[in-house]
Design an enzyme around this catalytic site. Structure first.
Site, PDB file in Angstrom:
ATOM      1  N   GLN A  19       0.844  -1.202   0.000  1.00  0.00           N
ATOM      2  CA  GLN A  19       0.000   0.000   0.000  1.00  0.00           C
ATOM      3  C   GLN A  19       0.880   1.255   0.000  1.00  0.00           C
ATOM      4  OE1 GLN A  19      -2.343   2.711  -0.242  1.00  0.00           O
ATOM      5  NE2 GLN A  19      -3.588   0.898   0.154  1.00  0.00           N
ATOM      6  N   SER A  35     -21.884   5.946   5.205  1.00  0.00           N
ATOM      7  CA  SER A  35     -22.543   5.567   3.947  1.00  0.00           C
ATOM      8  C   SER A  35     -22.704   4.055   3.844  1.00  0.00           C
ATOM      9  CB  SER A  35     -21.724   6.100   2.765  1.00  0.00           C
ATOM     10  OG  SER A  35     -22.262   5.653   1.542  1.00  0.00           O
ATOM     11  N   GLN A  43     -19.252  -1.570  -3.929  1.00  0.00           N
ATOM     12  CA  GLN A  43     -18.191  -2.161  -4.746  1.00  0.00           C
ATOM     13  C   GLN A  43     -17.359  -3.124  -3.901  1.00  0.00           C
ATOM     14  OE1 GLN A  43     -15.492   0.701  -6.380  1.00  0.00           O
ATOM     15  NE2 GLN A  43     -14.441  -0.770  -7.695  1.00  0.00           N
ATOM     16  N   GLY A  60      -8.715  -1.390  -2.217  1.00  0.00           N
ATOM     17  CA  GLY A  60      -9.887  -1.035  -1.421  1.00  0.00           C
ATOM     18  C   GLY A  60      -9.574  -0.773   0.037  1.00  0.00           C
ATOM     19  N   GLU A  61      -8.391  -0.210   0.326  1.00  0.00           N
ATOM     20  CA  GLU A  61      -7.974   0.049   1.711  1.00  0.00           C
ATOM     21  C   GLU A  61      -8.957   0.975   2.435  1.00  0.00           C
ATOM     22  OE1 GLU A  61      -5.389  -0.035   5.091  1.00  0.00           O
ATOM     23  OE2 GLU A  61      -5.161  -1.161   3.225  1.00  0.00           O
ATOM     24  N   GLU A  94      -4.720   2.072  -8.216  1.00  0.00           N
ATOM     25  CA  GLU A  94      -5.966   2.477  -7.569  1.00  0.00           C
ATOM     26  C   GLU A  94      -5.792   3.813  -6.846  1.00  0.00           C
ATOM     27  OE1 GLU A  94      -9.223   0.790  -4.359  1.00  0.00           O
ATOM     28  OE2 GLU A  94      -7.095   0.719  -3.891  1.00  0.00           O
ATOM     29  N   ASN A  95      -4.676   3.950  -6.132  1.00  0.00           N
ATOM     30  CA  ASN A  95      -4.442   5.182  -5.393  1.00  0.00           C
ATOM     31  C   ASN A  95      -4.147   6.353  -6.325  1.00  0.00           C
ATOM     32  OD1 ASN A  95      -4.462   4.832  -2.333  1.00  0.00           O
ATOM     33  ND2 ASN A  95      -3.346   3.030  -3.001  1.00  0.00           N
TER      34      ASN A  95
END
Length: 257
Positions: A19, A35, A43, A60-61, A94-95
């Site tokens: 990460q 939420s 997701q 998805g961290e 992703e990040n």
């Protein structure tokens, strides 16, 4: 093994060791947890089987942290077979796609790719949709001293400031200019102009020193004695002629008269 979509106990998922993100906004995580509590996880996380226990997170961290904060005991995941290199690349992509990695986190991510996968700057650039100079300039930020890296991470200076500071010769000089930037609120343009003026002054001073040294050399040869010459901006100065005995003194007087 093909990709599998399933629900697994959340405690079976360990963080991604690759990460790149070092800091997470607690307020954003709390809002995402709220939420998830109200709407569920839309997701699924991407995980891969762990060699040690359960699953290792690939992407998805933020969602994983928020889901734990929301009190979820189980969570939907997409299980993929991935190598370390694939997992690392997926986490970084992703990040990066979120566009809020700070410049140091981004640079450290690229460094990880190079050290762990032996990817070249060109290959990373192609993979990330960036130019090769962009990747190289990003990695150069890691040459900054730690306090300057901290300032960049905290947003006290920009990447433009940082690249200009990298051109300075010493760490102390970089720190001095860091204080000027933060205290005087210098823009990148103002810093660039100030550094250019400093360089020109130093160059001019160096040329003047060479001229003085040459004059000292010529006078010493002419008089046969050691000569020291100082010269100021206002065209004021001092000429010192050194002699060690009476004979040298009389010979100097005869030359001057």
């Amino acid at each position: 093994m093909t990709d599998q979509l399933k629900t697994v106990p959340i405690d079976l998922i360990s963080p991604n060791p690759f990460q790149p993100r070092l800091h997470f906004n607690t307020q954003e995580i709390a809002e995402l947890a709220q939420s998830i509590s109200e709407n569920g996880l839309i997701q699924p996380l991407i995980v891969r089987p762990s060699d040690i226990f359960g699953y290792e997170l690939v992407a998805g961290e933020r969602r994983l942290r928020a889901a734990k904060l929301a009190g979820l005991k189980e969570i939907d995941v997409l299980i993929k077979e991935m190598t370390d290199s694939d997992s690392m690349r997926q986490a970084i992509i992703e990040n990066l796609q979120r566009s809020d990695l700070n410049p140091i986190e981004e640079a450290k991510s690229y460094k990880q790719l190079i050290e762990r996968t032996q990817m070249t700057h060109e290959e990373i650039a192609s993979s990330m949709g960036k130019s090769r100079p962009y990747i190289s300039n990003s990695l150069r930020l890691l040459n900054l001293d730690y306090p300057l890296q901290e300032a960049l991470e905290a947003g006290q200076i920009s990447q433009g400031h940082a690249r200009l500071l990298l051109s300075l010769d010493s760490n102390q000089e970089q720190m001095n200019w860091l204080h000027k930037i933060t205290n005087d609120k210098l823009s990148v343009h103002q810093l660039e102009k100030a550094l250019k003026e400093q360089k020109e002054k130093r160059s001019k001073k160096k040329r003047k020193n060479i001229f003085i040294e040459e004059q000292e050399k010529q006078l010493s040869q002419s008089l046969g004695l050691k000569v020291d010459l100082t010269y100021s901006k206002e065209a004021k100065g001092k000429l010192t002629i050194n002699f060690s005995n009476q004979e040298d003194f009389h010979r100097l007087i005869n030359k001057l008269l």
